[in-house]
Design an enzyme around this catalytic site. Structure first.
Site, PDB file in Angstrom:
ATOM      1  N   GLU A  90      25.237   9.961 -18.627  1.00  0.00           N
ATOM      2  CA  GLU A  90      25.319   8.812 -17.719  1.00  0.00           C
ATOM      3  C   GLU A  90      23.926   8.455 -17.235  1.00  0.00           C
ATOM      4  OE1 GLU A  90      27.089  10.648 -14.119  1.00  0.00           O
ATOM      5  OE2 GLU A  90      28.820  11.008 -15.404  1.00  0.00           O
TER       6      GLU A  90
ATOM      7  N   LYS B  77      20.923   8.033 -14.521  1.00  0.00           N
ATOM      8  CA  LYS B  77      20.497   8.671 -13.270  1.00  0.00           C
ATOM      9  C   LYS B  77      20.010   7.554 -12.355  1.00  0.00           C
ATOM     10  CE  LYS B  77      18.149  12.625 -11.333  1.00  0.00           C
ATOM     11  NZ  LYS B  77      17.853  12.027 -10.069  1.00  0.00           N
TER      12      LYS B  77
ATOM     13  N   ASP C 287      18.589   5.607  -9.234  1.00  0.00           N
ATOM     14  CA  ASP C 287      17.542   5.947  -8.283  1.00  0.00           C
ATOM     15  C   ASP C 287      17.958   5.433  -6.906  1.00  0.00           C
ATOM     16  OD1 ASP C 287      15.239   6.931  -7.349  1.00  0.00           O
ATOM     17  OD2 ASP C 287      13.928   5.423  -8.220  1.00  0.00           O
TER      18      ASP C 287
ATOM     19  N   TYR D 103      30.321   8.740  -9.360  1.00  0.00           N
ATOM     20  CA  TYR D 103      30.237   9.569 -10.577  1.00  0.00           C
ATOM     21  C   TYR D 103      30.898  10.942 -10.418  1.00  0.00           C
ATOM     22  CZ  TYR D 103      25.969  10.707  -7.920  1.00  0.00           C
ATOM     23  OH  TYR D 103      25.091  11.021  -6.924  1.00  0.00           O
TER      24      TYR D 103
ATOM     25  N   LYS E  85      14.345  12.892 -17.309  1.00  0.00           N
ATOM     26  CA  LYS E  85      13.631  11.874 -16.526  1.00  0.00           C
ATOM     27  C   LYS E  85      12.721  11.027 -17.412  1.00  0.00           C
ATOM     28  CE  LYS E  85      12.896  12.678 -12.264  1.00  0.00           C
ATOM     29  NZ  LYS E  85      13.353  12.438 -10.927  1.00  0.00           N
TER      30      LYS E  85
ATOM     31  N   CYS F 245      -8.389 -16.986   9.998  1.00  0.00           N
ATOM     32  CA  CYS F 245      -7.628 -17.385   8.806  1.00  0.00           C
ATOM     33  C   CYS F 245      -8.603 -17.744   7.680  1.00  0.00           C
ATOM     34  CB  CYS F 245      -6.729 -18.573   9.136  1.00  0.00           C
ATOM     35  SG  CYS F 245      -5.987 -19.320   7.666  1.00  0.00           S
TER      36      CYS F 245
ATOM     37  N   CYS G 246      -8.119 -21.854   7.132  1.00  0.00           N
ATOM     38  CA  CYS G 246      -8.455 -22.891   8.120  1.00  0.00           C
ATOM     39  C   CYS G 246      -9.337 -22.358   9.245  1.00  0.00           C
ATOM     40  CB  CYS G 246      -7.189 -23.517   8.686  1.00  0.00           C
ATOM     41  SG  CYS G 246      -6.302 -22.413   9.805  1.00  0.00           S
TER      42      CYS G 246
ATOM     43  N   CYS H 178      -1.720 -16.612  10.978  1.00  0.00           N
ATOM     44  CA  CYS H 178      -2.605 -17.729  11.322  1.00  0.00           C
ATOM     45  C   CYS H 178      -1.802 -18.575  12.315  1.00  0.00           C
ATOM     46  CB  CYS H 178      -2.903 -18.518  10.046  1.00  0.00           C
ATOM     47  SG  CYS H 178      -3.464 -20.183  10.357  1.00  0.00           S
TER      48      CYS H 178
ATOM     49  N   CYS I 130      -2.167 -25.494   9.357  1.00  0.00           N
ATOM     50  CA  CYS I 130      -3.066 -24.853   8.381  1.00  0.00           C
ATOM     51  C   CYS I 130      -2.642 -25.327   6.981  1.00  0.00           C
ATOM     52  CB  CYS I 130      -2.932 -23.331   8.484  1.00  0.00           C
ATOM     53  SG  CYS I 130      -3.686 -22.446   7.109  1.00  0.00           S
TER      54      CYS I 130
HETATM   55  S1  IVH Z   1      25.655  14.368 -10.363  1.00  0.00           S
HETATM   56  C1  IVH Z   1      25.290  18.590  -9.396  1.00  0.00           C
HETATM   57  N1  IVH Z   1      25.201  12.078 -11.501  1.00  0.00           N
HETATM   58  O1  IVH Z   1      20.554  12.884  -8.595  1.00  0.00           O
HETATM   59  C2  IVH Z   1      25.343  17.212  -9.828  1.00  0.00           C
HETATM   60  N2  IVH Z   1      23.763  12.759  -9.730  1.00  0.00           N
HETATM   61  O2  IVH Z   1      19.167  15.594  -8.454  1.00  0.00           O
HETATM   62  C3  IVH Z   1      24.537  16.323  -8.971  1.00  0.00           C
HETATM   63  N3  IVH Z   1      22.033  11.125  -9.193  1.00  0.00           N
HETATM   64  O3  IVH Z   1      21.666  14.124  -5.517  1.00  0.00           O
HETATM   65  C4  IVH Z   1      25.108  15.019  -8.850  1.00  0.00           C
HETATM   66  N4  IVH Z   1      22.606   9.613 -10.684  1.00  0.00           N
HETATM   67  O4  IVH Z   1      21.488  11.625  -5.825  1.00  0.00           O
HETATM   68  C5  IVH Z   1      24.808  12.954 -10.565  1.00  0.00           C
HETATM   69  N5  IVH Z   1      24.931  10.052 -12.606  1.00  0.00           N
HETATM   70  C6  IVH Z   1      24.546  10.912 -11.667  1.00  0.00           C
HETATM   71  C7  IVH Z   1      23.450  10.658 -10.812  1.00  0.00           C
HETATM   72  C8  IVH Z   1      23.090  11.608  -9.864  1.00  0.00           C
HETATM   73  C9  IVH Z   1      21.771   9.910  -9.710  1.00  0.00           C
HETATM   74  C10 IVH Z   1      21.241  11.761  -8.114  1.00  0.00           C
HETATM   75  C11 IVH Z   1      22.046  12.253  -6.948  1.00  0.00           C
HETATM   76  C12 IVH Z   1      21.796  13.711  -6.833  1.00  0.00           C
HETATM   77  C13 IVH Z   1      20.511  13.851  -7.575  1.00  0.00           C
HETATM   78  C14 IVH Z   1      20.455  15.227  -8.162  1.00  0.00           C
END
Ligand code: IVH
Length: 669
Positions: free
Chosen positions: A115, A117, A119, A226, A313, A407, A410, A425, A430
């Site tokens: 899936e 990740k 942010d 998730y 990552k 400014c 002006c 300003c 201006c």
């Molecule tokens: S699963 C033990 N699924 O990543 C499993 N986490 O470093 C942890 N995060 O605190 C959660 N996308 O904030 C999971 N698809 C995803 C995620 C996800 C982002 C973040 C989440 C978690 C951190 C773990």
């Protein structure tokens, strides 16, 4: 007042319509009613519940924003700890992970779910008897803050679920803000003279910790879920949990896949990294999890992370370059923004030569100087930002950057309100502010007057054809002179004048936004316009009346109230009224449904010759169709103008019908 069965029925039907619209808009991203219709349903529901408070239930959509500001968030214990993930940064590390799994699982077969990740910020949502009862931040993993009231404002989170099977459960997910929403929030912060947010993630985190959930509701928080934990039914796999979450109407991101080899995991990671920049939200990698819940238990945990999952990552989008100089920009409300002019450098797909420095606090805090080598980063924003100075590479004679007192355009004095970070300003006249106000007035989200770009506005100002945005509507009196200008032909002047005339059809909420009142962003303008219905009512409203609107705070109320008292504004408004702009919200009225358009989805692409995009969209919507920005299998028609690019290819590959402007006109009839 005493309620009747009809009232109960009416309230239930309104609730259902709003909940359904929220689901379609926020979870499926396939809205099927107009914003205006939605606002009206909500308004009716609020009014009925005010009249019959005994019929107001906790899961009513009106209860997403409520109550007094929180004084202090309660600390709550997570029933099952919220863990973190161990990271990997290259494919070899993923292979090592897979080897570990193989040896721990012995000879069994196993599968992974990949899936995104996200942010954002992890949260836990607890449901009891089908109702959302507790929402908490991750905190230290064992204990988090009770932010239920703030999470309730996220309309993608169901306040109750309808299921006979799932009643008591916990859902976890990531709260985030979409890239373009983040840009808009920062624009609005700037309008308000408040500190800009560094990135979308910090904004989500900061927003979840706000005490006033009215303010939280005004920020477009979103969520992807998730994780599902329940004792109601026996779950056997993670993949199954995701599908159940979808069935329960939770938002689950579409990019998840079950795979059985680590090569397939790699392919997934590569595919996602390729489309990363095109996703409307920020991700920083891919999460790989063992699918079977029994095998997850078997593999177990190490300290605070599961052994059965790993994050892959992506590389950060950063570069090092030199600041050649720092220049100052003056915005439409006089905000002075320092900008770094950079030695051009290639970063994540484009050449970068400027980076925003936000404000002078930021320059001071990071001690950014002309001539410095800096690390720059591209976030959701197209304009990158300076992350840090590489102090080792600083030349000896370098001097601290001095905050200006005048400014740059002006030469008027600058002021800094005590509770704000920006310098302004003070001269309303201006030239930079005048130009900024005009450019805001014509911009896409406001009156959307195509053809009036920055260089043309500069020429018109220079020649004295316009002095403020109201003069745009008398440009037609200068047609002869305009045609004679260098670079202008009869056709281009006509196009501009037509676009100006057409802008008069823009609805009142756009007009209100275009005027450029301090603190009034795009969304706020819509809310206010819908609530008051007309400029007349709004301009005579009391400050308290404005403040009473759902999601409108005192700063906004004060700003609006003061605006309508000011001589200069009264004159501007008067001129716009005489020009014939919409000063009233149109009632939804009868739609002129046309069978060719009814329930059909259109995507516009390329340059249309006879219509502006907004006009074409308006026609489609008026005739019962809808316009979306991206093509999918569900798109019925792509209306293609000149130089239609990749969308056309996509339409062809999906077998979506492409029509020309002529065909479109035939359909309109
Ligand atoms: S699963 C033990 N699924 O990543 C499993 N986490 O470093 C942890 N995060 O605190 C959660 N996308 O904030 C999971 N698809 C995803 C995620 C996800 C982002 C973040 C989440 C978690 C951190 C773990």
């Amino acid at each position: 007042m005493k309620s009747s069965p009809e009232i109960i029925k009416k309230i239930n039907s309104l609730k259902e319509k709003v909940v359904d619209a929220d689901y379609k808009y926020y979870v499926l991203a396939e809205p099927d009613i107009e914003d205006y219709t939605y606002d009206m349903l909500m308004k009716e529901l609020i009014e009925l519940e005010e009249k019959y408070p005994e019929l107001r239930t906790e899961d009513s959509p009106t209860q997403r924003v409520s109550g007094e500001p929180t004084k202090r968030f309660k600390v709550v214990q997570h029933e099952v700890p919220m863990l973190s993930l161990s990271n990997s940064y290259n494919f070899d590390e993923l292979i090592d992970f897979d080897k570990r799994i193989k040896s721990l699982i012995k000879d069994q077969k196993y599968e992974y779910v990949c899936e995104l990740k996200f942010d954002g910020v992890a949260v836990s949502l607890v449901y009891k008897n089908g109702k959302f009862t507790l929402g908490a931040t991750r905190g230290d993993g064992t204990k988090g803050d009770d932010v239920t009231n703030n999470l309730k404002t996220i309309r993608a989170i169901p306040l109750s679920v309808r299921s006979d099977q799932y009643k008591d459960f916990e859902v976890r997910g990531e709260v985030f803000i979409k890239k373009d929403d983040f840009l808009r929030i920062n624009e609005e912060q700037e309008i308000r003279g408040e500190k800009l947010f560094a990135n979308a993630r910090n904004t989500s985190a900061g927003t979840l910790k706000l005490k006033d959930n009215k303010v939280v509701a005004s920020r477009p928080l979103n969520i992807f879920t998730y994780y599902l934990r329940t004792a109601d039914t026996k779950l056997t796999s993670h993949y199954e949990s995701l599908n159940i979450l979808k069935d329960l109407r939770f938002p689950v991101n579409q990019h998840f896949k079950k795979v059985s080899t680590i090569d397939e995991v790699k392919r997934f990671c590569d595919e996602i990294e390729d489309v990363r920049d095109n996703l409307p939200y920020e991700i920083d990698g891919v999460v790989v999890k063992i699918d079977s819940l029994a095998q997850q238990e078997q593999v177990g945990y190490v300290s605070r992370s599961p052994r059965w999952a790993i994050a892959y990552k992506f590389k950060a989008k950063q570069q090092i370059t030199k600041i050649k100089s720092i220049s100052l920009q003056v915005g439409r409300i006089g905000t002075i923004t320092p900008v770094a002019n950079l030695e051009p450098v290639f970063l994540a797909g484009s050449t970068i030569s400027r980076a925003t420095l936000h404000n002078f606090d930021e320059i001071e805090r990071k001690d950014i100087r002309e001539g410095d080598y800096v690390k720059i980063e591209k976030g959701g924003d197209v304009i990158p930002k300076v992350v840090e100075v590489i102090v080792d590479k600083r030349f000896k004679e370098s001097k601290k950057f001095a905050t200006p007192s005048k400014c740059p355009v002006c030469n008027s004095k600058l002021e800094k309100p005590e509770d704000e970070v920006n310098y302004y300003c003070v001269n309303y006249f201006c030239p930079a502010q005048i130009k900024g106000r005009i450019l805001h007035f014509v911009c896409r989200d406001a009156m959307e007057i195509e053809g009036l770009g920055e260089s043309i506005v500069e020429i018109f100002l220079d020649k004295g054809f316009i002095k403020d945005y109201t003069d745009i509507y008398s440009l037609k009196n200068h047609k002869e002179e305009l045609v004679k200008l260098e670079r202008f032909g009869k056709k281009s002047v006509e196009n501009i004048l037509n676009a100006i005339e057409e802008s008069k059809n823009k609805p009142f909420d756009r007009v209100l936004f275009a005027i450029g009142i301090r603190h009034i962003g795009f969304r706020t303008a819509r809310l206010i316009a819908n609530n008051f219905g007309s400029m007349e009512k709004l301009s005579s409203a009391r400050e308290e009346e404005i403040n009473e609107i759902h999601e409108v705070g005192p700063k906004i109320a004060e700003s609006l109230f003061n605006f309508f008292k000011d001589e200069k504004s009264i004159k501007l408004i008067d001129k716009l009224k005489k020009a014939g702009l919409n000063f009233e919200m149109e009632s939804s009225g009868e739609m002129k449904i046309n069978e060719n358009f009814k329930d059909k989805t259109f995507v516009l692409t390329g340059t249309l010759e006879k219509y502006t995009r907004s006009k074409a969209s308006e026609i489609i919507e008026e005739l019962g169709g809808k316009v979306t920005s991206s093509i999918s299998k569900k798109t019925d028609y792509v209306l293609a103008g000149k130089d239609a690019g990749s969308k056309l290819d996509k339409a062809k590959s999906l077998g979506v019908r492409v029509i020309s402007e002529e065909e479109f006109e035939e359909m309109v009839g």
